[in-house]
Design a protein around this motif. Structure first.
Motif, PDB file in Angstrom:
ATOM      1  N   ASP A 189      93.137  11.976 -13.722  1.00 32.25           N
ATOM      2  CA  ASP A 189      93.000  12.047 -15.082  1.00 32.25           C
ATOM      3  C   ASP A 189      93.763  10.750 -15.649  1.00 32.25           C
ATOM      4  OD1 ASP A 189      91.677  14.228 -16.742  1.00 32.25           O
ATOM      5  OD2 ASP A 189      93.981  13.902 -18.278  1.00 32.25           O
ATOM      6  N   PRO A 206      99.092  16.326 -22.284  1.00 38.55           N
ATOM      7  CA  PRO A 206      98.263  17.492 -21.322  1.00 38.55           C
ATOM      8  C   PRO A 206      97.748  18.363 -20.499  1.00 38.55           C
ATOM      9  CG  PRO A 206      98.756  14.380 -20.383  1.00 38.55           C
ATOM     10  CD  PRO A 206      99.632  15.031 -20.989  1.00 38.55           C
ATOM     11  N   ARG A 263      85.190  10.778 -18.336  1.00 41.69           N
ATOM     12  CA  ARG A 263      85.797  12.110 -17.877  1.00 41.69           C
ATOM     13  C   ARG A 263      84.956  13.665 -17.792  1.00 41.69           C
ATOM     14  NH1 ARG A 263      91.146  11.283 -18.987  1.00 41.69           N
ATOM     15  NH2 ARG A 263      91.669  13.034 -19.844  1.00 41.69           N
ATOM     16  N   LEU A 294      94.019  26.080 -13.899  1.00 39.22           N
ATOM     17  CA  LEU A 294      93.813  25.330 -14.590  1.00 39.22           C
ATOM     18  C   LEU A 294      93.219  26.479 -16.025  1.00 39.22           C
ATOM     19  CD1 LEU A 294      91.288  23.000 -15.159  1.00 39.22           C
ATOM     20  CD2 LEU A 294      89.517  24.690 -13.109  1.00 39.22           C
ATOM     21  N   ASP A 353      95.772  15.364 -11.577  1.00 34.64           N
ATOM     22  CA  ASP A 353      96.820  14.463 -12.681  1.00 34.64           C
ATOM     23  C   ASP A 353      96.483  12.993 -12.591  1.00 34.64           C
ATOM     24  OD1 ASP A 353      98.642  15.222 -14.997  1.00 34.64           O
ATOM     25  OD2 ASP A 353      99.814  14.552 -13.905  1.00 34.64           O
ATOM     26  N   SER A 376      92.923  19.213 -14.851  1.00 37.20           N
ATOM     27  CA  SER A 376      92.083  18.978 -15.021  1.00 37.20           C
ATOM     28  C   SER A 376      90.830  19.433 -14.368  1.00 37.20           C
ATOM     29  CB  SER A 376      91.665  17.621 -16.388  1.00 37.20           C
ATOM     30  OG  SER A 376      92.268  17.628 -16.424  1.00 37.20           O
ATOM     31  N   HIS A 395      89.433  17.894 -11.406  1.00 37.38           N
ATOM     32  CA  HIS A 395      87.778  16.220 -11.537  1.00 37.38           C
ATOM     33  C   HIS A 395      87.452  16.274 -10.044  1.00 37.38           C
ATOM     34  CE1 HIS A 395      89.100  13.682 -15.236  1.00 37.38           C
ATOM     35  NE2 HIS A 395      90.206  13.836 -14.855  1.00 37.38           N
ATOM     36  N   ARG A 425      94.461  11.244 -23.047  1.00 35.64           N
ATOM     37  CA  ARG A 425      95.958  11.931 -22.668  1.00 35.64           C
ATOM     38  C   ARG A 425      97.265  11.452 -23.913  1.00 35.64           C
ATOM     39  NH1 ARG A 425      96.277  13.778 -17.304  1.00 35.64           N
ATOM     40  NH2 ARG A 425      98.466  12.180 -16.987  1.00 35.64           N
ATOM     41  N   VAL A 462      85.106  15.566 -14.697  1.00 37.32           N
ATOM     42  CA  VAL A 462      85.943  17.326 -14.901  1.00 37.32           C
ATOM     43  C   VAL A 462      84.794  18.731 -14.965  1.00 37.32           C
ATOM     44  CG1 VAL A 462      86.698  19.031 -16.655  1.00 37.32           C
ATOM     45  CG2 VAL A 462      87.940  16.566 -16.162  1.00 37.32           C
TER      46      VAL A 462
END
Lengths: 312, 331
Positions: free
Chosen positions: A151, A208, A160, A200, A148, A212, A214, B289, A164
């Motif tokens: 991200d 958000p 990103r 996930l 997080d 994600s 990463h 975000r 990801v």
């Protein structure tokens, strides 16, 4: 301008090498001890069958080294070849005249020699602390928090996407392929990433989303689970970035495969990667950041290229 | 006679701004304190009342080595605060690299409140060591417009990213809902680390790695009051001409298309694109975000200022919501 020959190599490399040798010797001794205590029953590894019992096992056959080689393999289906980490955009910008005075045109190997260290340095300062932190603590809570935080740090749509996509690919590889090799599905190691993966995949209410996936934190965690040391994990992570860049340069037609291998084999690259690992060794993730601001611009502006062969 | 300046607080470099909504519906300051070397000025009879304005200054117009400024800002529900500066924030040379000049800002913006922070860029001199931390905690429906930019130094004296170190970190957090259940969540952490110190021989010098940029900056937008501004940046970014595309139209077709492009926005855009090309300004915008993050860089500081000013003026909502004076530093 950078030194296009990548000719120098620091003392730190020698120290690193010494350390690595000591490390490998320790592993060898351990592996031998393990072999001696084990029964002679044939294992999966043909090298430990009775017929080869007299063979001196080289340290390369330890489990950690085996996984080190797998994780550094370009056949690892991470999809890294689809990303140029801003190289394509950098080339388009220099070609279009968006380059500063004294910078070379994009028609020689010189721009790559200039781009590579910039990119490696930027990649290390932004993401390597996350690899190392996840290696130190690959628990689900830690991994989710790191994911997080990363991200929130990668504030560029293109970056990103690249991070990801590769992170999710690595998670799939771990689940479908690697974890089974480290133990039965119920074992602690093999099941370690299951809660993260569930986080996930579950429909999430927060915006958000909680995680994600990463690449950097997952790479650290997978490295740890596969038995790699923190140095090895960091080194192979950074080398993976260099290899992806070099491969992108070949695909972009900057140079051919021989020049590519030459670039990779140069002690300069080796020294650079080691120096970056050393530089970020103690950097807390809160202090990770961008050290090449113009990289963010090239990265972000990949979206305004007329023609693209890469996803980043 | 009463001093026109607010009273000082106790610790060096500390300051506090408390903005709230007055009963007459106008934003006002219920507290403003500061201590050397920090200086805050609130004009007593503002010409506009859309937001309350505070000048963030330092004695002598800059920070000398080892100075520490620590500003705490609270914008209470419904209030609007604009913070500007008067000229570049100069960072003077440190005698040794371990003498760090620091500026930190901790901001709470309550629900429905808004902060617009559009200062002049930071100008670190040769040999300076500077670290800046700005933390913004935003309640639900709070608005933030933040510009953070740094220049290469005094070009007239040949400075070109000649400082020892410059670190800028901006964090935007969403605070919990107040029920105690939710905890603060980091939305964006924008950190730039420019280190002019010794580096690995393979790496370009800091100056080379800046690729002839003279100013780089970040604009961070979050919240309902800058929603349209954020969308404007994202849509203008999407409307940028494709790099590397070729124009196959005839000269007449081009001329006709140009004369057809008669909407004010299109004309403005054409002019801006021309300016971006001439000044070699690069920028990108991304929606991340729940925030919009705009990054830009230009070889000349004034080109950067002109560009960001032009974007904010064209879209218009900052001046509408916070008042013209919020844009003082980007004109």
């Amino acid at each position: 301008m950078t030194n296009p020959d990548f000719a120098t190599e620091g003392n730190s490399d020698e120290n690193e090498l010494e350390q690595e040798i000591a490390d490998l010797e320790r592993r060898l001794a351990k592996a031998k001890a393990r072999r001696n205590t084990r029964s002679q029953s044939s294992e999966l590894n043909p090298l430990t069958t009775p017929s080869s019992a007299g063979l001196q096992l080289s340290p390369i056959s330890t489990s950690a080294n085996h996984f080190l080689l797998l994780l550094s393999d370009s056949a690892l289906p991470l999809g890294s070849f689809a990303f140029s980490s801003g190289l394509e955009s950098y080339l388009a910008h220099t070609k279009a005249g968006f380059h500063g005075a004294g910078h070379p045109p994009a028609t020689s190997p010189a721009p790559f020699a200039s781009f590579l260290p910039l990119s490696v340095s930027a990649h290390a300062s932004a993401t390597l602390p996350f690899v190392l932190a996840a290696h130190r603590d690959p628990s689900t809570a830690s991994l989710a928090a790191l994911d997080d935080a990363l991200d929130a740090t990668i504030i560029c749509t293109v970056g990103r996407r690249a991070s990801v996509a590769q992170g999710r690919a690595l998670l799939s590889i771990w689940e479908r392929s690697l974890s089974a090799a480290l133990g039965p599905p119920s074992s602690a190691v093999a099941a370690a990433l299951q809660p993260f993966s569930a986080l996930l995949k579950n429909p999430h209410k927060t915006d958000p989303p909680p995680v994600s996936a990463h690449l950097a934190p997952l790479f650290g965690a997978v490295g740890r689970l596969a038995g790699l040391g923190p140095e090895q994990t960091a080194y192979v992570y950074m080398l993976g970035h260099v290899k992806a860049l070099v491969s992108a340069a070949v695909r972009a037609g900057m140079f051919g495969p021989y020049q590519a291998q030459k670039t990779l084999a140069r002690p300069g690259v080796q020294g650079l990667v080691a120096a970056m690992v050393e530089r970020e060794w103690k950097t807390p993730v809160e202090k990770a950041g961008q050290c090449v601001p113009v990289m963010d611009l090239w990265f972000g502006r990949h979206e305004v290229l007329y023609s693209r062969i890469f996803n980043s | 006679m009463d001093s026109p300046f607010p009273k000082s607080s106790s610790a060096p470099g500390e300051g506090r701004i408390l903005a709230r909504l007055l009963p007459n519906g106008v934003s006002g300051l219920s507290a403003i304190t500061y201590q050397y070397p920090l200086k805050l000025i609130a004009p007593s009879r503002p010409s506009e009342t859309k937001s309350v304005l505070v000048f963030l200054l330092s004695y002598g117009g800059g920070l000398v080595a080892g100075d520490t400024m620590d500003l705490k800002v609270n914008v209470e529900a419904g209030a609007k605060l604009s913070v500007v500066t008067q000229g570049h924030t100069k960072i003077f040379k440190s005698a040794t690299p371990d003498i760090v000049t620091r500026q930190s800002m901790h901001v709470h913006v309550a629900s429905g409140a808004a902060l617009c922070l559009l200062p002049d860029p930071v100008q670190p001199f040769e040999g300076s060591v500077y670290e800046q931390t700005q933390v913004f905690k935003l309640a639900k429906d709070a608005t933030l417009c933040l510009l953070d930019w740094v220049t290469q130094g005094r070009t007239a004296r040949g400075e070109d990213w000649s400082f020892v170190r410059w670190v800028g970190r901006n964090e935007v957090w969403a605070t919990g809902d107040g029920s105690g259940a939710g905890t603060d969540r980091l939305l964006v952490r924008d950190a730039v680390i420019l280190d002019g110190g010794p580096r690995h021989p393979q790496l370009n010098s800091l100056r080379e790695s800046m690729h002839a940029m003279g100013v780089v900056g970040t604009l961070l937008l979050r919240g309902p009051l800058v929603k349209s501004l954020g969308e404007f940046f994202v849509s203008e970014f999407a409307a940028l001409p494709r790099l590397g595309s070729r124009d196959f139209r005839s000269d007449e077709a081009k001329a006709k298309a140009e004369s057809d492009a008669s909407s004010p926005l299109e004309r403005w855009r054409a002019g801006r694109l021309e300016m971006e090309k001439e000044s070699k300004l690069l920028w990108s915008a991304a929606s991340v975000r729940g925030c919009v993050v705009v990054k830009f860089g230009a070889p000349a500081v004034e080109a950067g200022r002109q560009w960001i000013g032009s974007m904010l003026a064209q879209e218009g909502s900052i001046s509408e919501i916070f008042g013209d004076y919020a844009l003082l530093c980007v004109k």
